[in-house]
Design a protein around this motif. Sequence first.
Motif, PDB file in Angstrom:
ATOM      1  N   GLY A  58     -10.185   3.944 -30.017  1.00 38.06           N
ATOM      2  CA  GLY A  58     -10.150   2.775 -30.929  1.00 38.06           C
ATOM      3  C   GLY A  58     -11.537   1.963 -30.433  1.00 38.06           C
ATOM      4  O   GLY A  58     -11.739   1.617 -29.341  1.00 38.06           O
ATOM      5  N   ALA A  59     -12.011   1.185 -31.381  1.00 39.73           N
ATOM      6  CA  ALA A  59     -13.075   0.209 -31.339  1.00 39.73           C
ATOM      7  C   ALA A  59     -12.595  -1.088 -32.004  1.00 39.73           C
ATOM      8  O   ALA A  59     -11.998  -1.208 -33.097  1.00 39.73           O
ATOM      9  CB  ALA A  59     -14.465   0.916 -31.769  1.00 39.73           C
ATOM     10  N   SER A  60     -12.847  -2.090 -31.261  1.00 43.10           N
ATOM     11  CA  SER A  60     -12.824  -3.456 -31.921  1.00 43.10           C
ATOM     12  C   SER A  60     -11.198  -3.539 -32.210  1.00 43.10           C
ATOM     13  O   SER A  60     -10.254  -3.344 -31.134  1.00 43.10           O
ATOM     14  CB  SER A  60     -13.359  -3.676 -33.142  1.00 43.10           C
ATOM     15  N   GLY A  61     -10.829  -3.984 -33.310  1.00 45.42           N
ATOM     16  CA  GLY A  61      -9.517  -3.735 -33.785  1.00 45.42           C
ATOM     17  C   GLY A  61      -8.634  -2.730 -33.718  1.00 45.42           C
ATOM     18  O   GLY A  61      -7.362  -2.721 -33.242  1.00 45.42           O
ATOM     19  N   GLY A  62      -9.229  -1.537 -33.629  1.00 45.82           N
ATOM     20  CA  GLY A  62      -8.688  -0.225 -33.451  1.00 45.82           C
ATOM     21  C   GLY A  62      -8.641  -0.079 -31.950  1.00 45.82           C
ATOM     22  O   GLY A  62      -7.438   0.556 -31.487  1.00 45.82           O
ATOM     23  N   ALA A  63      -9.132  -0.847 -31.113  1.00 44.32           N
ATOM     24  CA  ALA A  63      -8.894  -0.785 -29.550  1.00 44.32           C
ATOM     25  C   ALA A  63      -7.624  -1.480 -29.250  1.00 44.32           C
ATOM     26  O   ALA A  63      -6.807  -0.930 -28.545  1.00 44.32           O
ATOM     27  CB  ALA A  63     -10.013  -1.249 -28.725  1.00 44.32           C
ATOM     28  N   ALA A  68      -2.057  -1.093 -27.982  1.00 43.44           N
ATOM     29  CA  ALA A  68      -0.675  -1.526 -28.409  1.00 43.44           C
ATOM     30  C   ALA A  68       0.231   0.032 -28.466  1.00 43.44           C
ATOM     31  O   ALA A  68       1.287   0.057 -28.114  1.00 43.44           O
ATOM     32  CB  ALA A  68      -0.465  -2.149 -29.775  1.00 43.44           C
ATOM     33  N   LEU A  69      -0.224   0.779 -29.004  1.00 43.38           N
ATOM     34  CA  LEU A  69       0.381   2.196 -28.938  1.00 43.38           C
ATOM     35  C   LEU A  69       0.565   2.639 -27.826  1.00 43.38           C
ATOM     36  O   LEU A  69       1.727   3.307 -27.509  1.00 43.38           O
ATOM     37  CB  LEU A  69      -0.716   3.011 -29.632  1.00 43.38           C
ATOM     38  N   ALA A  70      -0.434   2.557 -26.728  1.00 41.81           N
ATOM     39  CA  ALA A  70      -0.120   3.131 -25.379  1.00 41.81           C
ATOM     40  C   ALA A  70       0.945   1.998 -24.696  1.00 41.81           C
ATOM     41  O   ALA A  70       1.821   2.769 -23.971  1.00 41.81           O
ATOM     42  CB  ALA A  70      -1.234   2.925 -24.409  1.00 41.81           C
ATOM     43  N   ALA A  71       1.003   1.094 -25.084  1.00 39.06           N
ATOM     44  CA  ALA A  71       2.283   0.133 -24.557  1.00 39.06           C
ATOM     45  C   ALA A  71       3.745   0.416 -25.241  1.00 39.06           C
ATOM     46  O   ALA A  71       4.614  -0.132 -25.028  1.00 39.06           O
ATOM     47  CB  ALA A  71       2.140  -1.525 -24.696  1.00 39.06           C
ATOM     48  N   SER A  72       3.768   1.124 -26.507  1.00 42.67           N
ATOM     49  CA  SER A  72       4.958   1.353 -27.208  1.00 42.67           C
ATOM     50  C   SER A  72       5.691   2.449 -26.906  1.00 42.67           C
ATOM     51  O   SER A  72       5.315   3.263 -25.872  1.00 42.67           O
ATOM     52  CB  SER A  72       4.523   1.464 -28.811  1.00 42.67           C
ATOM     53  N   THR A  73       6.537   2.961 -27.625  1.00 40.92           N
ATOM     54  CA  THR A  73       7.412   3.767 -27.344  1.00 40.92           C
ATOM     55  C   THR A  73       6.852   5.190 -28.283  1.00 40.92           C
ATOM     56  O   THR A  73       7.383   6.509 -28.019  1.00 40.92           O
ATOM     57  CB  THR A  73       8.837   3.748 -27.986  1.00 40.92           C
ATOM     58  N   ILE A  74       5.701   5.185 -28.854  1.00 40.94           N
ATOM     59  CA  ILE A  74       5.233   6.306 -29.547  1.00 40.94           C
ATOM     60  C   ILE A  74       4.349   6.893 -28.523  1.00 40.94           C
ATOM     61  O   ILE A  74       3.727   6.523 -27.653  1.00 40.94           O
ATOM     62  CB  ILE A  74       4.168   5.631 -30.707  1.00 40.94           C
ATOM     63  N   SER A  75       4.674   8.267 -28.498  1.00 39.30           N
ATOM     64  CA  SER A  75       4.147   9.311 -27.502  1.00 39.30           C
ATOM     65  C   SER A  75       2.542   9.481 -27.720  1.00 39.30           C
ATOM     66  O   SER A  75       2.576  10.103 -28.919  1.00 39.30           O
ATOM     67  CB  SER A  75       4.975  10.514 -27.555  1.00 39.30           C
ATOM     68  N   ILE A  76       1.869   9.374 -27.036  1.00 35.84           N
ATOM     69  CA  ILE A  76       0.395   9.513 -27.246  1.00 35.84           C
ATOM     70  C   ILE A  76      -0.140  10.056 -25.973  1.00 35.84           C
ATOM     71  O   ILE A  76       0.476   9.994 -24.934  1.00 35.84           O
ATOM     72  CB  ILE A  76      -0.470   8.324 -27.385  1.00 35.84           C
ATOM     73  N   ALA A  77      -1.129  11.130 -26.116  1.00 35.53           N
ATOM     74  CA  ALA A  77      -1.742  11.567 -24.978  1.00 35.53           C
ATOM     75  C   ALA A  77      -2.453  11.027 -24.040  1.00 35.53           C
ATOM     76  O   ALA A  77      -2.526  11.140 -22.732  1.00 35.53           O
ATOM     77  CB  ALA A  77      -2.337  12.884 -25.224  1.00 35.53           C
ATOM     78  N   GLY A  78      -2.980   9.849 -24.570  1.00 37.52           N
ATOM     79  CA  GLY A  78      -4.034   8.770 -23.903  1.00 37.52           C
ATOM     80  C   GLY A  78      -4.735   8.089 -24.864  1.00 37.52           C
ATOM     81  O   GLY A  78      -4.799   8.147 -25.960  1.00 37.52           O
ATOM     82  N   ALA A  79      -5.480   7.036 -24.249  1.00 42.63           N
ATOM     83  CA  ALA A  79      -6.151   5.935 -25.158  1.00 42.63           C
ATOM     84  C   ALA A  79      -7.502   5.639 -24.290  1.00 42.63           C
ATOM     85  O   ALA A  79      -7.544   5.681 -23.228  1.00 42.63           O
ATOM     86  CB  ALA A  79      -5.068   4.746 -25.384  1.00 42.63           C
ATOM     87  N   ILE A  80      -8.423   5.819 -25.119  1.00 42.00           N
ATOM     88  CA  ILE A  80      -9.696   5.052 -24.807  1.00 42.00           C
ATOM     89  C   ILE A  80      -9.851   3.902 -25.949  1.00 42.00           C
ATOM     90  O   ILE A  80      -9.989   4.194 -27.199  1.00 42.00           O
ATOM     91  CB  ILE A  80     -11.088   6.084 -24.960  1.00 42.00           C
ATOM     92  N   ALA A  81     -10.207   2.693 -25.070  1.00 43.79           N
ATOM     93  CA  ALA A  81     -10.203   1.412 -26.120  1.00 43.79           C
ATOM     94  C   ALA A  81     -11.296   0.683 -25.828  1.00 43.79           C
ATOM     95  O   ALA A  81     -11.660   0.328 -24.424  1.00 43.79           O
ATOM     96  CB  ALA A  81      -8.906   0.535 -26.083  1.00 43.79           C
ATOM     97  N   HIS A  82     -12.203   0.362 -26.655  1.00 37.31           N
ATOM     98  CA  HIS A  82     -13.366  -0.806 -26.665  1.00 37.31           C
ATOM     99  C   HIS A  82     -13.162  -1.764 -27.454  1.00 37.31           C
ATOM    100  O   HIS A  82     -13.342  -1.643 -28.753  1.00 37.31           O
ATOM    101  CB  HIS A  82     -14.830   0.273 -26.986  1.00 37.31           C
ATOM    102  N   GLU A  83     -12.965  -3.175 -26.732  1.00 42.04           N
ATOM    103  CA  GLU A  83     -12.962  -4.106 -27.347  1.00 42.04           C
ATOM    104  C   GLU A  83     -14.106  -4.967 -27.027  1.00 42.04           C
ATOM    105  O   GLU A  83     -14.221  -5.491 -25.931  1.00 42.04           O
ATOM    106  CB  GLU A  83     -11.585  -4.777 -26.913  1.00 42.04           C
ATOM    107  N   PRO A  84     -14.887  -5.062 -27.903  1.00 44.61           N
ATOM    108  CA  PRO A  84     -16.256  -6.056 -27.977  1.00 44.61           C
ATOM    109  C   PRO A  84     -15.984  -7.136 -27.284  1.00 44.61           C
ATOM    110  O   PRO A  84     -14.774  -7.818 -27.138  1.00 44.61           O
ATOM    111  CB  PRO A  84     -16.887  -6.005 -29.028  1.00 44.61           C
ATOM    112  N   ALA A  85     -16.835  -7.899 -26.947  1.00 46.91           N
ATOM    113  CA  ALA A  85     -16.762  -9.185 -26.040  1.00 46.91           C
ATOM    114  C   ALA A  85     -15.859 -10.402 -26.767  1.00 46.91           C
ATOM    115  O   ALA A  85     -15.532 -11.136 -25.897  1.00 46.91           O
ATOM    116  CB  ALA A  85     -18.294  -9.708 -26.020  1.00 46.91           C
ATOM    117  N   VAL A  86     -15.484 -10.336 -27.877  1.00 48.54           N
ATOM    118  CA  VAL A  86     -14.849 -11.314 -28.617  1.00 48.54           C
ATOM    119  C   VAL A  86     -13.688 -11.531 -27.742  1.00 48.54           C
ATOM    120  O   VAL A  86     -13.160 -12.731 -27.676  1.00 48.54           O
ATOM    121  CB  VAL A  86     -14.451 -10.998 -29.920  1.00 48.54           C
ATOM    122  N   GLY A  87     -13.030 -10.232 -27.124  1.00 50.53           N
ATOM    123  CA  GLY A  87     -11.617 -10.465 -26.342  1.00 50.53           C
ATOM    124  C   GLY A  87     -11.707 -11.492 -25.052  1.00 50.53           C
ATOM    125  O   GLY A  87     -10.804 -12.130 -24.801  1.00 50.53           O
TER     126      GLY A  87
END
Length: 98
Positions: A58-63, A68-87
Amino acid sequence: MPRVVLIHGAATTSAVWAPVLTLLSDHNVLAVDRPATGNLDLELEWLAPFTHDSLVVGASGGATLGLALAASTISIAGAIAHEPAVGSLVPELLAPVV
């Protein structure tokens, strides 16, 4: 290798992933057009069938959604998240995910 699901930010569409889709055309990659409702729970519910046991990118809001998916009960294989500097400029923006 698990499917890779690409999640765009709030101000864009899945079209931003076109160059990545071209580069990974021989892999199982899906770029979704998320509903961008602004409601985290609704977005996660919508993404769940696409992201189950997948690597989420995910990028930006997708990150934010990827985290949030990684922290949820939804089973994912992994996550790569890039949230630009606004965070870093508006830290409370990511507070619900943290």
